[in-house]
Design a protein around this motif. Sequence first.
Motif, PDB file in Angstrom:
ATOM      1  N   TYR A   1      10.730  27.600 -70.161  1.00 53.69           N
ATOM      2  CA  TYR A   1      12.046  28.375 -69.901  1.00 53.69           C
ATOM      3  C   TYR A   1      11.755  29.704 -69.484  1.00 53.69           C
ATOM      4  N   VAL A   2      10.766  30.491 -70.052  1.00 49.84           N
ATOM      5  CA  VAL A   2      10.281  31.671 -69.841  1.00 49.84           C
ATOM      6  C   VAL A   2       9.923  32.005 -68.289  1.00 49.84           C
ATOM      7  N   CYS A   3       9.284  30.952 -67.813  1.00 49.23           N
ATOM      8  CA  CYS A   3       8.755  30.784 -66.403  1.00 49.23           C
ATOM      9  C   CYS A   3       9.986  30.959 -65.442  1.00 49.23           C
ATOM     10  N   GLY A   4      11.144  30.048 -65.827  1.00 49.46           N
ATOM     11  CA  GLY A   4      12.496  30.072 -65.088  1.00 49.46           C
ATOM     12  C   GLY A   4      12.894  31.393 -65.254  1.00 49.46           C
ATOM     13  N   LEU A   5      13.073  32.058 -66.486  1.00 44.33           N
ATOM     14  CA  LEU A   5      13.722  33.232 -66.542  1.00 44.33           C
ATOM     15  C   LEU A   5      13.107  34.544 -65.912  1.00 44.33           C
ATOM     16  N   ASN A   6      11.690  34.414 -65.769  1.00 40.10           N
ATOM     17  CA  ASN A   6      10.763  35.566 -65.287  1.00 40.10           C
ATOM     18  C   ASN A   6      11.222  35.180 -63.608  1.00 40.10           C
ATOM     19  N   SER A   7      10.964  34.233 -63.136  1.00 46.29           N
ATOM     20  CA  SER A   7      11.397  33.919 -61.736  1.00 46.29           C
ATOM     21  C   SER A   7      12.691  34.495 -61.280  1.00 46.29           C
ATOM     22  N   ARG A   8      13.499  34.215 -62.028  1.00 45.79           N
ATOM     23  CA  ARG A   8      15.011  34.459 -61.727  1.00 45.79           C
ATOM     24  C   ARG A   8      15.277  36.080 -61.595  1.00 45.79           C
ATOM     25  N   LEU A   9      14.441  36.609 -62.824  1.00 39.93           N
ATOM     26  CA  LEU A   9      14.715  38.115 -62.745  1.00 39.93           C
ATOM     27  C   LEU A   9      13.995  38.784 -61.727  1.00 39.93           C
ATOM     28  N   ASN A  10      12.887  38.204 -61.265  1.00 44.54           N
ATOM     29  CA  ASN A  10      12.060  38.759 -60.348  1.00 44.54           C
ATOM     30  C   ASN A  10      12.572  38.306 -58.672  1.00 44.54           C
ATOM     31  N   GLN A  11      13.578  37.483 -58.839  1.00 42.65           N
ATOM     32  CA  GLN A  11      14.192  36.828 -57.509  1.00 42.65           C
ATOM     33  C   GLN A  11      12.992  36.438 -56.645  1.00 42.65           C
ATOM     34  N   VAL A  12      12.147  35.711 -57.373  1.00 42.54           N
ATOM     35  CA  VAL A  12      11.112  34.933 -56.362  1.00 42.54           C
ATOM     36  C   VAL A  12      11.850  33.659 -55.551  1.00 42.54           C
ATOM     37  N   SER A  13      11.157  33.361 -54.515  1.00 45.46           N
ATOM     38  CA  SER A  13      11.698  32.110 -53.633  1.00 45.46           C
ATOM     39  C   SER A  13      11.572  30.923 -54.469  1.00 45.46           C
ATOM     40  N   THR A  14      12.520  30.137 -53.956  1.00 43.09           N
ATOM     41  CA  THR A  14      12.510  28.592 -54.631  1.00 43.09           C
ATOM     42  C   THR A  14      11.197  27.842 -54.895  1.00 43.09           C
ATOM     43  N   ALA A  15      10.555  28.044 -53.528  1.00 41.85           N
ATOM     44  CA  ALA A  15       9.164  27.619 -53.455  1.00 41.85           C
ATOM     45  C   ALA A  15       8.109  28.077 -54.246  1.00 41.85           C
ATOM     46  N   GLN A  16       8.244  29.371 -54.416  1.00 42.27           N
ATOM     47  CA  GLN A  16       7.213  30.081 -55.522  1.00 42.27           C
ATOM     48  C   GLN A  16       7.470  29.920 -56.809  1.00 42.27           C
TER      49      GLN A  16
ATOM     50  N   GLU B   1      10.817  20.403 -69.509  1.00 42.16           N
ATOM     51  CA  GLU B   1      10.522  21.597 -68.821  1.00 42.16           C
ATOM     52  C   GLU B   1      10.952  21.791 -67.593  1.00 42.16           C
ATOM     53  N   SER B   2      10.950  20.635 -66.897  1.00 41.55           N
ATOM     54  CA  SER B   2      11.518  20.792 -65.296  1.00 41.55           C
ATOM     55  C   SER B   2      12.914  21.096 -65.363  1.00 41.55           C
ATOM     56  N   LYS B   3      13.936  20.332 -66.163  1.00 39.70           N
ATOM     57  CA  LYS B   3      15.367  20.548 -66.266  1.00 39.70           C
ATOM     58  C   LYS B   3      15.673  21.821 -66.880  1.00 39.70           C
ATOM     59  N   ILE B   4      15.111  22.511 -67.900  1.00 34.67           N
ATOM     60  CA  ILE B   4      15.394  23.622 -68.616  1.00 34.67           C
ATOM     61  C   ILE B   4      14.784  24.856 -67.789  1.00 34.67           C
ATOM     62  N   SER B   5      13.770  24.675 -67.242  1.00 37.44           N
ATOM     63  CA  SER B   5      13.222  25.972 -66.295  1.00 37.44           C
ATOM     64  C   SER B   5      14.036  25.940 -64.896  1.00 37.44           C
ATOM     65  N   ARG B   6      14.381  24.773 -64.510  1.00 38.19           N
ATOM     66  CA  ARG B   6      15.268  25.039 -63.353  1.00 38.19           C
ATOM     67  C   ARG B   6      16.864  25.413 -63.622  1.00 38.19           C
ATOM     68  N   TRP B   7      17.210  25.160 -64.653  1.00 40.53           N
ATOM     69  CA  TRP B   7      18.520  25.661 -65.250  1.00 40.53           C
ATOM     70  C   TRP B   7      18.316  26.987 -65.241  1.00 40.53           C
ATOM     71  N   VAL B   8      17.535  27.606 -65.827  1.00 37.40           N
ATOM     72  CA  VAL B   8      17.536  28.960 -66.114  1.00 37.40           C
ATOM     73  C   VAL B   8      17.308  29.656 -64.985  1.00 37.40           C
ATOM     74  N   TYR B   9      16.394  29.168 -63.947  1.00 34.55           N
ATOM     75  CA  TYR B   9      16.127  30.002 -62.712  1.00 34.55           C
ATOM     76  C   TYR B   9      17.359  29.835 -62.075  1.00 34.55           C
ATOM     77  N   ARG B  10      18.301  28.910 -62.037  1.00 29.87           N
ATOM     78  CA  ARG B  10      19.300  28.895 -61.043  1.00 29.87           C
ATOM     79  C   ARG B  10      20.823  29.435 -61.803  1.00 29.87           C
ATOM     80  N   ARG B  11      20.533  29.956 -63.210  1.00 25.87           N
ATOM     81  CA  ARG B  11      21.687  30.324 -63.838  1.00 25.87           C
ATOM     82  C   ARG B  11      22.626  31.297 -63.008  1.00 25.87           C
ATOM     83  N   HIS B  12      21.992  32.374 -62.540  1.00 28.29           N
ATOM     84  CA  HIS B  12      22.991  33.256 -61.689  1.00 28.29           C
ATOM     85  C   HIS B  12      22.633  33.359 -60.284  1.00 28.29           C
ATOM     86  N   LEU B  13      22.171  32.310 -59.707  1.00 25.04           N
ATOM     87  CA  LEU B  13      21.856  32.164 -58.372  1.00 25.04           C
ATOM     88  C   LEU B  13      23.240  31.540 -57.573  1.00 25.04           C
TER      89      LEU B  13
END
Length: 201
Positions: free
Chosen positions: A103-118, A189-201
């Motif tokens: 969850y933290v991984c997905g949130l950090n990636s979203r906040l830092n606007q990293v690419s989907t591949a990253q 982990e896969s489901k939740i992290s991806r959900w958090v990452y895409r939450r505001h995209l």
Amino acid sequence: MSMRKSERILLHITNLTVVAFSAFAICFLAVYPVNSSFLPLTGMIGLVVGCIVWRIYCDRLLHLLLNHTGFQLTVHVILMIGLFGFFMGVPIFNILPGILMAYVCGLNSRLNQVSTAQFHHKLKIVQWSNLMILLLFLALSAVIALRDPYTGANLKGMLGLSHEVSRGNIYWLIFLGGAGLMGLEWLFESKISRWVYRRHL
């Protein structure tokens, strides 16, 4: 891009739990060899001190949990130890810290606007690290179960079985249960992290 209030609260609760538990454990272990009659008092003192420390450094701890890999690993291990001890070596709930780190991984990636591949690359690293930590605790739980002469009787009573639980049954339960927990952790982990990452995209 900023965090939602619910996301911030979850991370604060995580840090508060870790700091309070750590302070409690330190006080408990420091006093236990000397005089066990003081354990309730020292445990409460530890909890209060932990809460005070968290309140002073809550913003700094929030930043560390979001951005510092070493701190994330420390939080993960402390939560694993706490859950393992609280449930007396039964590791069913030990998938939760790994899910939280994803969850933290997905949130950090979203906040830092990293690419989907990253993000996907980063998530895979987190998942494999989490899997290794879970495997370690599963192995420890298996050792405890196999060394305990009452494991079979406990399982028979807990599951309401009419027949005795053999040594072979225990091995199969350890293997299948462990594999199932690792699979569930990876899936969530896969489901939740991806959900958090895409939450505001």
